[in-house]
Design a protein around this motif. Structure first.
Motif, PDB file in Angstrom:
ATOM      1  N   VAL A  37      -9.693   8.290  43.847  1.00 14.99           N
ATOM      2  CA  VAL A  37      -8.352   7.728  43.896  1.00 14.99           C
ATOM      3  C   VAL A  37      -7.982   7.356  42.458  1.00 14.99           C
ATOM      4  O   VAL A  37      -8.734   6.657  41.781  1.00 14.99           O
ATOM      5  CB  VAL A  37      -8.302   6.484  44.807  1.00 14.99           C
ATOM      6  N   VAL A  38      -6.819   7.844  42.000  1.00 15.60           N
ATOM      7  CA  VAL A  38      -6.389   7.623  40.621  1.00 15.60           C
ATOM      8  C   VAL A  38      -5.017   6.949  40.629  1.00 15.60           C
ATOM      9  O   VAL A  38      -4.125   7.353  41.373  1.00 15.60           O
ATOM     10  CB  VAL A  38      -6.316   8.952  39.843  1.00 15.60           C
ATOM     11  N   ASP A  39      -4.866   5.955  39.779  1.00  7.79           N
ATOM     12  CA  ASP A  39      -3.574   5.299  39.558  1.00  7.79           C
ATOM     13  C   ASP A  39      -2.993   5.880  38.264  1.00  7.79           C
ATOM     14  O   ASP A  39      -3.399   5.486  37.169  1.00  7.79           O
ATOM     15  CB  ASP A  39      -3.775   3.788  39.431  1.00  7.79           C
ATOM     16  N   PRO A  40      -2.043   6.820  38.371  1.00  3.32           N
ATOM     17  CA  PRO A  40      -1.505   7.474  37.172  1.00  3.32           C
ATOM     18  C   PRO A  40      -0.867   6.497  36.183  1.00  3.32           C
ATOM     19  O   PRO A  40      -0.983   6.686  34.970  1.00  3.32           O
ATOM     20  CB  PRO A  40      -0.452   8.441  37.719  1.00  3.32           C
ATOM     21  N   GLU A  41      -0.216   5.458  36.683  1.00  3.34           N
ATOM     22  CA  GLU A  41       0.416   4.493  35.784  1.00  3.34           C
ATOM     23  C   GLU A  41      -0.621   3.716  34.979  1.00  3.34           C
ATOM     24  O   GLU A  41      -0.392   3.396  33.808  1.00  3.34           O
ATOM     25  CB  GLU A  41       1.326   3.544  36.564  1.00  3.34           C
ATOM     26  N   ILE A  64     -12.334   9.051  24.033  1.00  2.00           N
ATOM     27  CA  ILE A  64     -11.345   9.279  25.085  1.00  2.00           C
ATOM     28  C   ILE A  64     -11.997   9.073  26.443  1.00  2.00           C
ATOM     29  O   ILE A  64     -11.457   8.383  27.308  1.00  2.00           O
ATOM     30  CB  ILE A  64     -10.696  10.664  24.945  1.00  2.00           C
ATOM     31  N   GLU A  65     -13.167   9.650  26.652  1.00  2.00           N
ATOM     32  CA  GLU A  65     -13.845   9.583  27.956  1.00  2.00           C
ATOM     33  C   GLU A  65     -14.199   8.147  28.347  1.00  2.00           C
ATOM     34  O   GLU A  65     -14.044   7.758  29.500  1.00  2.00           O
ATOM     35  CB  GLU A  65     -15.107  10.453  27.925  1.00  2.00           C
ATOM     36  N   GLU A  66     -14.655   7.339  27.393  1.00  2.00           N
ATOM     37  CA  GLU A  66     -15.115   5.992  27.713  1.00  2.00           C
ATOM     38  C   GLU A  66     -14.041   4.922  27.556  1.00  2.00           C
ATOM     39  O   GLU A  66     -14.066   3.914  28.263  1.00  2.00           O
ATOM     40  CB  GLU A  66     -16.320   5.632  26.843  1.00  2.00           C
ATOM     41  N   ASP A  67     -13.087   5.117  26.636  1.00  2.00           N
ATOM     42  CA  ASP A  67     -12.134   4.063  26.299  1.00  2.00           C
ATOM     43  C   ASP A  67     -10.695   4.341  26.734  1.00  2.00           C
ATOM     44  O   ASP A  67      -9.862   3.440  26.698  1.00  2.00           O
ATOM     45  CB  ASP A  67     -12.128   3.811  24.784  1.00  2.00           C
ATOM     46  N   VAL A  68     -10.391   5.566  27.085  1.00  2.00           N
ATOM     47  CA  VAL A  68      -9.003   5.921  27.374  1.00  2.00           C
ATOM     48  C   VAL A  68      -8.856   6.391  28.813  1.00  2.00           C
ATOM     49  O   VAL A  68      -8.246   5.730  29.646  1.00  2.00           O
ATOM     50  CB  VAL A  68      -8.478   6.992  26.395  1.00  2.00           C
ATOM     51  N   ALA A  69      -9.417   7.547  29.100  1.00  2.00           N
ATOM     52  CA  ALA A  69      -9.338   8.119  30.448  1.00  2.00           C
ATOM     53  C   ALA A  69     -10.511   9.077  30.625  1.00  2.00           C
ATOM     54  O   ALA A  69     -10.842   9.836  29.716  1.00  2.00           O
ATOM     55  CB  ALA A  69      -8.026   8.873  30.643  1.00  2.00           C
ATOM     56  N   GLU A  72     -12.210  13.212  34.747  1.00  2.00           N
ATOM     57  CA  GLU A  72     -11.721  13.277  36.137  1.00  2.00           C
ATOM     58  C   GLU A  72     -10.300  12.733  36.249  1.00  2.00           C
ATOM     59  O   GLU A  72      -9.471  13.297  36.969  1.00  2.00           O
ATOM     60  CB  GLU A  72     -12.633  12.475  37.072  1.00  2.00           C
ATOM     61  N   GLU A  73     -10.014  11.653  35.545  1.00  4.17           N
ATOM     62  CA  GLU A  73      -8.668  11.084  35.571  1.00  4.17           C
ATOM     63  C   GLU A  73      -7.661  12.020  34.923  1.00  4.17           C
ATOM     64  O   GLU A  73      -6.546  12.195  35.424  1.00  4.17           O
ATOM     65  CB  GLU A  73      -8.661   9.714  34.883  1.00  4.17           C
ATOM     66  N   LEU A  74      -8.059  12.641  33.799  1.00  6.00           N
ATOM     67  CA  LEU A  74      -7.163  13.580  33.125  1.00  6.00           C
ATOM     68  C   LEU A  74      -6.897  14.812  33.992  1.00  6.00           C
ATOM     69  O   LEU A  74      -5.758  15.279  34.072  1.00  6.00           O
ATOM     70  CB  LEU A  74      -7.738  13.981  31.769  1.00  6.00           C
ATOM     71  N   VAL A  75      -7.943  15.312  34.629  1.00  2.00           N
ATOM     72  CA  VAL A  75      -7.767  16.460  35.527  1.00  2.00           C
ATOM     73  C   VAL A  75      -6.835  16.084  36.670  1.00  2.00           C
ATOM     74  O   VAL A  75      -5.938  16.855  37.040  1.00  2.00           O
ATOM     75  CB  VAL A  75      -9.127  16.977  36.044  1.00  2.00           C
ATOM     76  N   ALA A  76      -7.012  14.898  37.225  1.00  2.00           N
ATOM     77  CA  ALA A  76      -6.128  14.446  38.306  1.00  2.00           C
ATOM     78  C   ALA A  76      -4.684  14.365  37.818  1.00  2.00           C
ATOM     79  O   ALA A  76      -3.761  14.817  38.511  1.00  2.00           O
ATOM     80  CB  ALA A  76      -6.591  13.095  38.850  1.00  2.00           C
ATOM     81  N   VAL A 168      -4.221  19.569  24.665  1.00  2.00           N
ATOM     82  CA  VAL A 168      -3.033  19.143  23.912  1.00  2.00           C
ATOM     83  C   VAL A 168      -2.971  17.613  23.892  1.00  2.00           C
ATOM     84  O   VAL A 168      -2.743  17.013  22.843  1.00  2.00           O
ATOM     85  CB  VAL A 168      -1.736  19.750  24.497  1.00  2.00           C
ATOM     86  N   PHE A 169      -3.195  16.983  25.044  1.00  2.00           N
ATOM     87  CA  PHE A 169      -3.217  15.513  25.077  1.00  2.00           C
ATOM     88  C   PHE A 169      -4.253  14.969  24.100  1.00  2.00           C
ATOM     89  O   PHE A 169      -3.965  14.070  23.299  1.00  2.00           O
ATOM     90  CB  PHE A 169      -3.512  14.996  26.488  1.00  2.00           C
ATOM     91  N   MET A 170      -5.475  15.491  24.176  1.00  2.00           N
ATOM     92  CA  MET A 170      -6.541  14.995  23.303  1.00  2.00           C
ATOM     93  C   MET A 170      -6.196  15.248  21.844  1.00  2.00           C
ATOM     94  O   MET A 170      -6.427  14.382  20.988  1.00  2.00           O
ATOM     95  CB  MET A 170      -7.877  15.627  23.695  1.00  2.00           C
ATOM     96  N   ALA A 171      -5.623  16.396  21.541  1.00  2.00           N
ATOM     97  CA  ALA A 171      -5.243  16.704  20.162  1.00  2.00           C
ATOM     98  C   ALA A 171      -4.155  15.755  19.674  1.00  2.00           C
ATOM     99  O   ALA A 171      -4.211  15.271  18.536  1.00  2.00           O
ATOM    100  CB  ALA A 171      -4.788  18.161  20.056  1.00  2.00           C
ATOM    101  N   VAL A 172      -3.163  15.460  20.513  1.00  2.00           N
ATOM    102  CA  VAL A 172      -2.120  14.504  20.130  1.00  2.00           C
ATOM    103  C   VAL A 172      -2.750  13.148  19.847  1.00  2.00           C
ATOM    104  O   VAL A 172      -2.415  12.493  18.856  1.00  2.00           O
ATOM    105  CB  VAL A 172      -1.024  14.407  21.220  1.00  2.00           C
ATOM    106  N   PHE A 173      -3.685  12.725  20.684  1.00  2.00           N
ATOM    107  CA  PHE A 173      -4.353  11.451  20.475  1.00  2.00           C
ATOM    108  C   PHE A 173      -5.097  11.444  19.135  1.00  2.00           C
ATOM    109  O   PHE A 173      -5.007  10.485  18.361  1.00  2.00           O
ATOM    110  CB  PHE A 173      -5.314  11.159  21.633  1.00  2.00           C
ATOM    111  N   PHE A 174      -5.825  12.522  18.836  1.00  2.00           N
ATOM    112  CA  PHE A 174      -6.561  12.604  17.570  1.00  2.00           C
ATOM    113  C   PHE A 174      -5.619  12.732  16.377  1.00  2.00           C
ATOM    114  O   PHE A 174      -5.901  12.191  15.301  1.00  2.00           O
ATOM    115  CB  PHE A 174      -7.568  13.749  17.589  1.00  2.00           C
ATOM    116  N   LEU A 175      -4.502  13.442  16.548  1.00  2.00           N
ATOM    117  CA  LEU A 175      -3.514  13.529  15.463  1.00  2.00           C
ATOM    118  C   LEU A 175      -2.944  12.140  15.165  1.00  2.00           C
ATOM    119  O   LEU A 175      -2.720  11.786  14.007  1.00  2.00           O
ATOM    120  CB  LEU A 175      -2.393  14.506  15.825  1.00  2.00           C
ATOM    121  N   TYR A 176      -2.720  11.373  16.219  1.00  2.00           N
ATOM    122  CA  TYR A 176      -2.251   9.996  16.052  1.00  2.00           C
ATOM    123  C   TYR A 176      -3.273   9.201  15.218  1.00  2.00           C
ATOM    124  O   TYR A 176      -2.905   8.512  14.263  1.00  2.00           O
ATOM    125  CB  TYR A 176      -2.041   9.347  17.418  1.00  2.00           C
TER     126      TYR A 176
END
Length: 190
Positions: A37-41, A64-69, A72-76, A168-176
């Protein structure tokens, strides 16, 4: 009659469910039996919190895996909810909000160069197309004064697989993170 192992499992499930339902807890997903069960918000909120934390202390290692999402959450988010564009637009808008609040506009709006290659900088596992899309949407968002809408980002994601959208999400995060590091270095702001 239940065993101690079953009692522990139920207590663990109850704790995860309670944390997921608690609006003040950062948990974005819980395994309830065989179902995730994932809460997208909450996933989006966790992305924003990690980005703000990174700006406050650039030396803090962020996974990203431990501190962000979790993956499994990203795939969802991308596959099951169809919210890849929303995830990326949110990340872009959060990046712009954080940077514009703290750094000179002329530096924030300056685009990342084409040779900003995450594969070379971080040994990132991202394909060239995903990286190019990430850099393009990142630079476009920073050049604009208004938030990007997920429908606009969806055009850039057209034809990309779920895995590529996550890249793309991960790349945007790393570019940030790269841009924040450069801004801190250039301005001396800590």
């Amino acid at each position: 009659m239940t065993t101690d192992h079953e009692d522990l499992l139920h207590a663990h499930l109850d704790r995860e469910a309670q944390e997921l339902l608690d609006p003040h807890h950062h948990r974005a997903s819980a395994h309830l039996g065989d179902t995730l069960v994932v809460d997208p918000e909450q996933v989006l909120e966790n992305v924003a919190m990690a980005m703000e934390r990174l700006d406050l202390d650039i030396s803090t290692p962020v996974s990203i895996e431990e501190d962000v999402a979790t993956l499994e959450e990203l795939v969802a988010m991308v596959e099951h909810f169809g919210r890849g564009a929303t995830l990326i637009a949110h990340t872009l808008n959060t990046a712009a909000r954080v940077m514009n609040a703290r750094y000179p506009a002329e530096l924030v709006h300056h685009p990342l160069p084409h040779d900003c290659d995450l594969r070379r900088l971080f040994d990132a596992d991202v394909d060239e197309r995903s990286q190019d899309v990430a850099r393009a949407v990142f630079n476009r968002r920073l050049a604009d004064e208004v938030d990007v809408r997920d429908t606009e980002v969806a055009v850039d994601l057209d034809g990309l697989s779920s895995q590529q959208q996550i890249e793309v999400f991960m790349a945007v995060f790393f570019l940030y993170g790269t841009k924040i590091g450069a801004l801190k270095n250039r301005t001396g702001i800590e």
